[in-house]
Design a protein around this motif. Structure first.
Motif, PDB file in Angstrom:
ATOM      1  N   LEU A  29       0.829  -1.204   0.000  1.00 46.12           N
ATOM      2  CA  LEU A  29       0.000   0.000   0.000  1.00 46.12           C
ATOM      3  C   LEU A  29       0.866   1.258   0.000  1.00 46.12           C
ATOM      4  O   LEU A  29       0.558   2.227  -0.702  1.00 46.12           O
ATOM      5  N   SER A  30       1.950   1.229   0.746  1.00 47.54           N
ATOM      6  CA  SER A  30       2.873   2.369   0.740  1.00 47.54           C
ATOM      7  C   SER A  30       3.532   2.530  -0.620  1.00 47.54           C
ATOM      8  O   SER A  30       3.752   3.650  -1.087  1.00 47.54           O
ATOM      9  N   GLU A  31       3.828   1.417  -1.260  1.00 49.42           N
ATOM     10  CA  GLU A  31       4.401   1.470  -2.608  1.00 49.42           C
ATOM     11  C   GLU A  31       3.402   2.081  -3.587  1.00 49.42           C
ATOM     12  O   GLU A  31       3.782   2.889  -4.449  1.00 49.42           O
ATOM     13  N   VAL A  32       2.141   1.738  -3.459  1.00 47.90           N
ATOM     14  CA  VAL A  32       1.105   2.330  -4.311  1.00 47.90           C
ATOM     15  C   VAL A  32       1.099   3.845  -4.131  1.00 47.90           C
ATOM     16  O   VAL A  32       1.029   4.590  -5.114  1.00 47.90           O
ATOM     17  N   LEU A  33       1.187   4.298  -2.886  1.00 45.84           N
ATOM     18  CA  LEU A  33       1.225   5.740  -2.635  1.00 45.84           C
ATOM     19  C   LEU A  33       2.408   6.388  -3.344  1.00 45.84           C
ATOM     20  O   LEU A  33       2.258   7.422  -3.999  1.00 45.84           O
ATOM     21  N   ASP A  34       3.563   5.784  -3.241  1.00 44.27           N
ATOM     22  CA  ASP A  34       4.740   6.328  -3.921  1.00 44.27           C
ATOM     23  C   ASP A  34       4.510   6.420  -5.431  1.00 44.27           C
ATOM     24  O   ASP A  34       4.844   7.425  -6.058  1.00 44.27           O
ATOM     25  N   HIS A  35       3.913   5.395  -6.001  1.00 43.66           N
ATOM     26  CA  HIS A  35       3.683   5.392  -7.450  1.00 43.66           C
ATOM     27  C   HIS A  35       2.661   6.433  -7.878  1.00 43.66           C
ATOM     28  O   HIS A  35       2.809   7.053  -8.936  1.00 43.66           O
TER      29      HIS A  35
END
Length: 130
Positions: free
Chosen positions: A77-83
């Motif tokens: 989920l944090s990776e999605v935010l970064d993307h």
């Protein structure tokens, strides 16, 4: 709290699933073809990983085994935010879509964190009873 019949009944999975659907419908369709194998692919994999890890964690028997998958989902989920931050910065998505998705991610993380803490409390309480 009784164990859900399937992972689909978990609020944390439901929120991550809605996020994944929104990303497919509102974000990746706007990416240029040059991002097909870069940001588009990474974003979709991260969104899929968020729900898949919750599902896999639910399917595990032991608390410690299942918990690592819930932590992996948090990371996804944090990776999605970064993307989506990158997608906004590259003007692939509007500020409005970015803010909507960011709220969805934050809510997903809050509910998932609550589920993780609930499971931890249950594990500690059950360990004391044994």
């Amino acid at each position: 709290m009784d164990r859900s019949e399937t992972f689909e009944n978990l609020k944390c999975w439901q929120l991550a699933y809605e996020l994944k659907k929104s990303i497919k419908k509102e974000v990746i369709v706007n990416f240029p073809s040059s991002e097909k194998y870069e940001l588009r692919s990474q974003l979709l994999r991260a969104a899929r990983s968020a729900t898949a890890n919750i599902a896999e964690g639910w399917g595990r028997f032991h608390y410690l085994d299942s918990n690592k998958f819930y932590y992996n989902s948090r990371g996804s989920l944090s990776e999605v935010l970064d993307h989506i931050i990158e997608a906004r910065d590259e003007s692939y998505i509007s500020e409005e879509i970015y803010l909507k998705l960011r709220l969805m991610i934050v809510e997903s993380l809050k509910v998932l964190n609550g589920f993780i803490f609930y499971l931890k409390r249950e594990h500690v309480n059950n360990s004391r009873k044994a």
